[in-house]
Design a protein around this motif. Structure first.
Motif, PDB file in Angstrom:
ATOM      1  N   ALA A 409      11.519 -23.371  23.734  1.00  0.00           N
ATOM      2  CA  ALA A 409      10.306 -23.771  23.017  1.00  0.00           C
ATOM      3  C   ALA A 409       9.306 -22.614  22.891  1.00  0.00           C
ATOM      4  O   ALA A 409       8.500 -22.582  21.960  1.00  0.00           O
ATOM      5  N   LYS A 410       9.349 -21.676  23.838  1.00  0.00           N
ATOM      6  CA  LYS A 410       8.452 -20.511  23.816  1.00  0.00           C
ATOM      7  C   LYS A 410       9.223 -19.264  24.220  1.00  0.00           C
ATOM      8  O   LYS A 410      10.211 -19.344  24.949  1.00  0.00           O
ATOM      9  N   LYS A 411       8.727 -18.121  23.751  1.00  0.00           N
ATOM     10  CA  LYS A 411       9.290 -16.843  24.207  1.00  0.00           C
ATOM     11  C   LYS A 411       8.445 -16.226  25.299  1.00  0.00           C
ATOM     12  O   LYS A 411       8.945 -15.461  26.120  1.00  0.00           O
ATOM     13  N   GLN A 412       7.153 -16.532  25.284  1.00  0.00           N
ATOM     14  CA  GLN A 412       6.220 -16.011  26.288  1.00  0.00           C
ATOM     15  C   GLN A 412       5.243 -17.109  26.684  1.00  0.00           C
ATOM     16  O   GLN A 412       4.869 -17.945  25.857  1.00  0.00           O
ATOM     17  N   VAL A 413       4.819 -17.114  27.946  1.00  0.00           N
ATOM     18  CA  VAL A 413       3.753 -18.020  28.373  1.00  0.00           C
ATOM     19  C   VAL A 413       2.474 -17.230  28.668  1.00  0.00           C
ATOM     20  O   VAL A 413       1.419 -17.823  28.892  1.00  0.00           O
ATOM     21  N   TYR A 414       2.576 -15.897  28.661  1.00  0.00           N
ATOM     22  CA  TYR A 414       1.408 -15.031  28.842  1.00  0.00           C
ATOM     23  C   TYR A 414       1.389 -13.986  27.736  1.00  0.00           C
ATOM     24  O   TYR A 414       2.435 -13.477  27.324  1.00  0.00           O
ATOM     25  N   ASN A 415       0.185 -13.639  27.297  1.00  0.00           N
ATOM     26  CA  ASN A 415       0.026 -12.584  26.290  1.00  0.00           C
ATOM     27  C   ASN A 415      -0.007 -11.199  26.922  1.00  0.00           C
ATOM     28  O   ASN A 415       0.198 -10.193  26.235  1.00  0.00           O
ATOM     29  N   TYR A 416      -0.307 -11.160  28.215  1.00  0.00           N
ATOM     30  CA  TYR A 416      -0.388  -9.879  28.918  1.00  0.00           C
ATOM     31  C   TYR A 416      -0.128 -10.092  30.402  1.00  0.00           C
ATOM     32  O   TYR A 416      -0.111 -11.223  30.895  1.00  0.00           O
ATOM     33  N   GLY A 417       0.064  -8.992  31.110  1.00  0.00           N
ATOM     34  CA  GLY A 417       0.192  -9.028  32.565  1.00  0.00           C
ATOM     35  C   GLY A 417      -0.945  -8.246  33.197  1.00  0.00           C
ATOM     36  O   GLY A 417      -1.376  -7.215  32.657  1.00  0.00           O
ATOM     37  N   TYR A 418      -1.428  -8.719  34.326  1.00  0.00           N
ATOM     38  CA  TYR A 418      -2.566  -8.076  34.994  1.00  0.00           C
ATOM     39  C   TYR A 418      -2.252  -7.999  36.492  1.00  0.00           C
ATOM     40  O   TYR A 418      -1.838  -8.994  37.099  1.00  0.00           O
ATOM     41  N   TYR A 419      -2.474  -6.815  37.087  1.00  0.00           N
ATOM     42  CA  TYR A 419      -2.056  -6.589  38.468  1.00  0.00           C
ATOM     43  C   TYR A 419      -3.113  -5.772  39.214  1.00  0.00           C
ATOM     44  O   TYR A 419      -3.829  -4.960  38.614  1.00  0.00           O
ATOM     45  N   ALA A 420      -3.185  -5.984  40.533  1.00  0.00           N
ATOM     46  CA  ALA A 420      -4.214  -5.307  41.316  1.00  0.00           C
ATOM     47  C   ALA A 420      -3.694  -4.954  42.699  1.00  0.00           C
ATOM     48  O   ALA A 420      -2.884  -5.682  43.284  1.00  0.00           O
ATOM     49  N   TYR A 421      -4.167  -3.828  43.223  1.00  0.00           N
ATOM     50  CA  TYR A 421      -3.952  -3.516  44.630  1.00  0.00           C
ATOM     51  C   TYR A 421      -5.274  -3.090  45.248  1.00  0.00           C
ATOM     52  O   TYR A 421      -5.850  -2.060  44.862  1.00  0.00           O
ATOM     53  N   LYS A 422      -5.759  -3.915  46.178  1.00  0.00           N
ATOM     54  CA  LYS A 422      -7.038  -3.693  46.858  1.00  0.00           C
ATOM     55  C   LYS A 422      -8.118  -3.323  45.837  1.00  0.00           C
ATOM     56  O   LYS A 422      -8.119  -3.794  44.707  1.00  0.00           O
ATOM     57  N   GLN A 423      -9.050  -2.459  46.259  1.00  0.00           N
ATOM     58  CA  GLN A 423     -10.116  -2.024  45.360  1.00  0.00           C
ATOM     59  C   GLN A 423      -9.763  -0.721  44.658  1.00  0.00           C
ATOM     60  O   GLN A 423     -10.574  -0.166  43.922  1.00  0.00           O
ATOM     61  N   PHE A 424      -8.516  -0.248  44.836  1.00  0.00           N
ATOM     62  CA  PHE A 424      -8.145   1.074  44.357  1.00  0.00           C
ATOM     63  C   PHE A 424      -7.428   1.098  43.018  1.00  0.00           C
ATOM     64  O   PHE A 424      -7.564   2.051  42.256  1.00  0.00           O
ATOM     65  N   GLN A 425      -6.634   0.072  42.733  1.00  0.00           N
ATOM     66  CA  GLN A 425      -5.727   0.157  41.587  1.00  0.00           C
ATOM     67  C   GLN A 425      -5.730  -1.134  40.767  1.00  0.00           C
ATOM     68  O   GLN A 425      -5.803  -2.231  41.321  1.00  0.00           O
ATOM     69  N   ARG A 426      -5.636  -0.954  39.458  1.00  0.00           N
ATOM     70  CA  ARG A 426      -5.479  -2.071  38.537  1.00  0.00           C
ATOM     71  C   ARG A 426      -4.471  -1.670  37.470  1.00  0.00           C
ATOM     72  O   ARG A 426      -4.372  -0.497  37.111  1.00  0.00           O
ATOM     73  N   ALA A 427      -3.744  -2.650  36.948  1.00  0.00           N
ATOM     74  CA  ALA A 427      -2.780  -2.388  35.883  1.00  0.00           C
ATOM     75  C   ALA A 427      -2.845  -3.496  34.844  1.00  0.00           C
ATOM     76  O   ALA A 427      -3.137  -4.657  35.169  1.00  0.00           O
ATOM     77  N   TYR A 428      -2.570  -3.117  33.612  1.00  0.00           N
ATOM     78  CA  TYR A 428      -2.589  -4.050  32.488  1.00  0.00           C
ATOM     79  C   TYR A 428      -1.341  -3.807  31.655  1.00  0.00           C
ATOM     80  O   TYR A 428      -1.064  -2.680  31.245  1.00  0.00           O
ATOM     81  N   ARG A 429      -0.584  -4.859  31.409  1.00  0.00           N
ATOM     82  CA  ARG A 429       0.685  -4.758  30.694  1.00  0.00           C
ATOM     83  C   ARG A 429       0.618  -5.589  29.417  1.00  0.00           C
ATOM     84  O   ARG A 429       0.287  -6.772  29.440  1.00  0.00           O
ATOM     85  N   LYS A 430       0.959  -4.945  28.292  1.00  0.00           N
ATOM     86  CA  LYS A 430       1.022  -5.685  27.031  1.00  0.00           C
ATOM     87  C   LYS A 430       2.065  -5.027  26.139  1.00  0.00           C
ATOM     88  O   LYS A 430       2.027  -3.806  25.924  1.00  0.00           O
ATOM     89  N   GLY A 431       2.991  -5.839  25.661  1.00  0.00           N
ATOM     90  CA  GLY A 431       4.040  -5.296  24.812  1.00  0.00           C
ATOM     91  C   GLY A 431       4.859  -4.261  25.549  1.00  0.00           C
ATOM     92  O   GLY A 431       5.282  -4.466  26.690  1.00  0.00           O
TER      93      GLY A 431
END
Length: 515
Positions: A409-431
């Motif tokens: 029924a769907k190919k994706q349930v999220y438009n992007y991915g978002y990730y974090a490690y402590k206060q030091f690192q962040r990541a954003y995934r799209k396409g």
């Protein structure tokens, strides 16, 4: 008269057969949820194509459904397995966890509770990393519980508890399993002479993977209740210390090991948390020999783990329950083991920290050998398994069911991915692209008695072309517009996910030094 009796008997038999068939048709499936520790996506041969031998897990992947883009959302603790397990068991996203994931409050209905309420007998074997109260209320019974107290850093000398229905699990009740002179397993109390390891070997006592697999198999073999069961089987392997019987160690000669494409002797910059336990497991710099040795041990403990998982799956088949069982296998985090010059999982790189295997298999799963590239998180497993088993999803759950993807029924349930490690690192995934941002405060090194200037580092990777994240595109002019777009979306995503509302006990906030 005889004909009338025969007709009556046949009618009764027909009704009985019809009723039995109907009951079988509507019988809810058993669920076996297998959680492995520090097990990156490429730590399964069928998934990453690396020279690690995992025939039993490969079989699960090849006869089931694989979500190739499953991720840990992140952690506010160096022990990333704690928030990972909190997200799996509560269905909550990272920024809404209580006490960085150590406590599962009663307002969070756990996955065990949800299945209990759905008419399942719930059983737990292995590692628990949350509070005792949530453990006791989640399961009807259990065996060989570890991780709730004293810890000897040794797979062959692991303190374990029997199930305690009171939920207290007092320290005095922990014990070790060892071998006597005849090679038989016996219990013994833990004493002050039991120092931290690793000092055990296969001659000392059974490995944690063997203990947990044996207890899981025993439960399945002896199961006689009419209700279906939900088993949470949480292995401690392949978490360090990377110990395995010699038979498995010999499968991976150090000098013959192939390093991954992202191997580096050291990380190119300070990512904010370079000096912690996991990174002290191997000498700096990570020469090829150092990394090959660690990789050899990592693959050995994985192959040993795979053999134990095979025994559990076989017990389902021997019991005749395999065809009516959903088997879920997932890792709690990735692990670097030499990638990017790192050893631990305290980062937001794919294989090094957040990319995990996620397999839905077992006889109940009809889609055989199917791969889905839908972005997903560990906390999506809870609602997905509920959906598959026909169990109501509690309102406290925040993850999204992946069943619409399974059903087409769907190919994706999220438009992007978002990730974090402590206060030091962040990541954003799209396409096809992934943005990673790092910050350090001017006083980031206050614990070590000196101060450094604050800093910020940006990375941009084309994950489709460069899955091992080896080529940073952030400073190339042709990617300037894309980078700006990704950064703007990244900031908005942080707000939408309540990353601005931490209160997690860190000395400063990521956004204090990013904005």
């Amino acid at each position: 008269m005889k004909n009338s009796i025969c007709k009556a008997v046949l009618l009764c038999l027909g009704v009985f057969s019809l009723t039995t068939a109907k009951a079988q048709k509507h019988k809810k499936p058993n669920v076996l949820l297998i959680y492995t520790d520090d097990h990156r996506f490429s730590g399964i041969h069928a998934l990453g194509g690396q020279p690690v031998k995992t025939p039993n897990i490969d079989a699960l992947a090849n006869t089931g459904m694989v979500f190739t883009e499953a991720h840990l959302m992140g952690a506010f603790s160096g022990a990333t397995c704690m928030p990972s397990r909190a997200m799996l068991n509560s269905g909550k996203q990272l920024f809404h966890l209580t006490d960085i994931g150590h406590v599962l409050p009663k307002t969070d209905v756990t996955i065990g509770e949800a299945f209990k309420q759905g008419g399942y007998n719930t059983y737990m074997v292995g590692k628990w990393h949350q509070d005792r109260g949530s453990l006791a209320r989640s399961f009807d019974d259990g065996a060989s519980v570890m991780g709730i107290g004293v810890y000897l850093t040794d797979h062959y000398r692991m303190p374990i508890w029997d199930w305690d229905k009171t939920g207290k699990f007092p320290k005095k009740d922990a014990y070790l399993l060892t071998y006597d002179e005849q090679g038989k397993t016996k219990r013994r109390a833990i004493t002050k002479n039991d120092k931290r390891g690793p000092t055990g070997t296969e001659l000392t006592g059974p490995h944690t993977s063997e203990i947990f697999a044996e207890n899981a198999s025993k439960y399945i073999k002896n199961y006689k209740k009419r209700d279906p069961f939900f088993m949470y089987l949480a292995f401690h392997a392949p978490h360090d210390p990377r110990q395995a019987p010699k038979k498995y160690q010999d499968m991976y000669p150090v000098n013959e090991m192939e390093l991954t494409p992202s191997y580096m002797s050291q990380h190119p910059f300070d990512n904010g948390d370079m000096y912690l336990r996991d990174e002290e497991l191997a000498a700096w710099p990570r020469t090829p020999q150092v990394s090959k040795k660690e990789l050899s041990a990592y693959y050995a403990i994985i192959t040993h783990l795979d053999a134990q998982i095979g025994k559990v799956v076989q017990s389902l088949k021997d019991k005749g329950e395999y065809e009516n069982t959903i088997i879920v296998l997932v890792g709690d985090s990735g692990l670097a083991v030499g990638n990017h010059g790192l050893m631990g999982k305290q980062n937001v790189y794919e294989e090094d920290g957040i990319h995990v295997p996620l397999i839905f298999s077992g006889g109940y799963v009809k889609q055989k050998g199917t791969r889905y590239n839908a972005l997903s998180y560990i906390h999506d497993i809870y609602p997905t398994v509920c959906d598959m088993a026909g169990i109501s999803i509690p309102k406290s759950v925040e993850g999204k069911s992946l069943k619409p993807v399974m059903d087409g029924a769907k190919k994706q349930v999220y438009n992007y991915g978002y990730y974090a490690y402590k206060q030091f690192q962040r990541a954003y995934r799209k396409g096809d692209y992934k943005l990673i941002e790092y910050v350090k405060s001017p006083n980031n090194d206050w614990k070590r008695g000196y101060s450094v200037k604050g800093s910020r580092v940006t990375q941009l990777f084309n994950i489709k072309k460069d899955p091992w994240e080896t080529q940073n595109l952030a400073f190339f002019p042709e990617h300037k517009a894309l980078l700006k777009e990704m950064q703007e979306e990244f900031v908005k995503a942080g707000k939408d996910l309540d990353d601005y509302k931490q209160g997690i006990g860190v000395e400063y906030d990521f956004w204090d030094y990013y904005n």
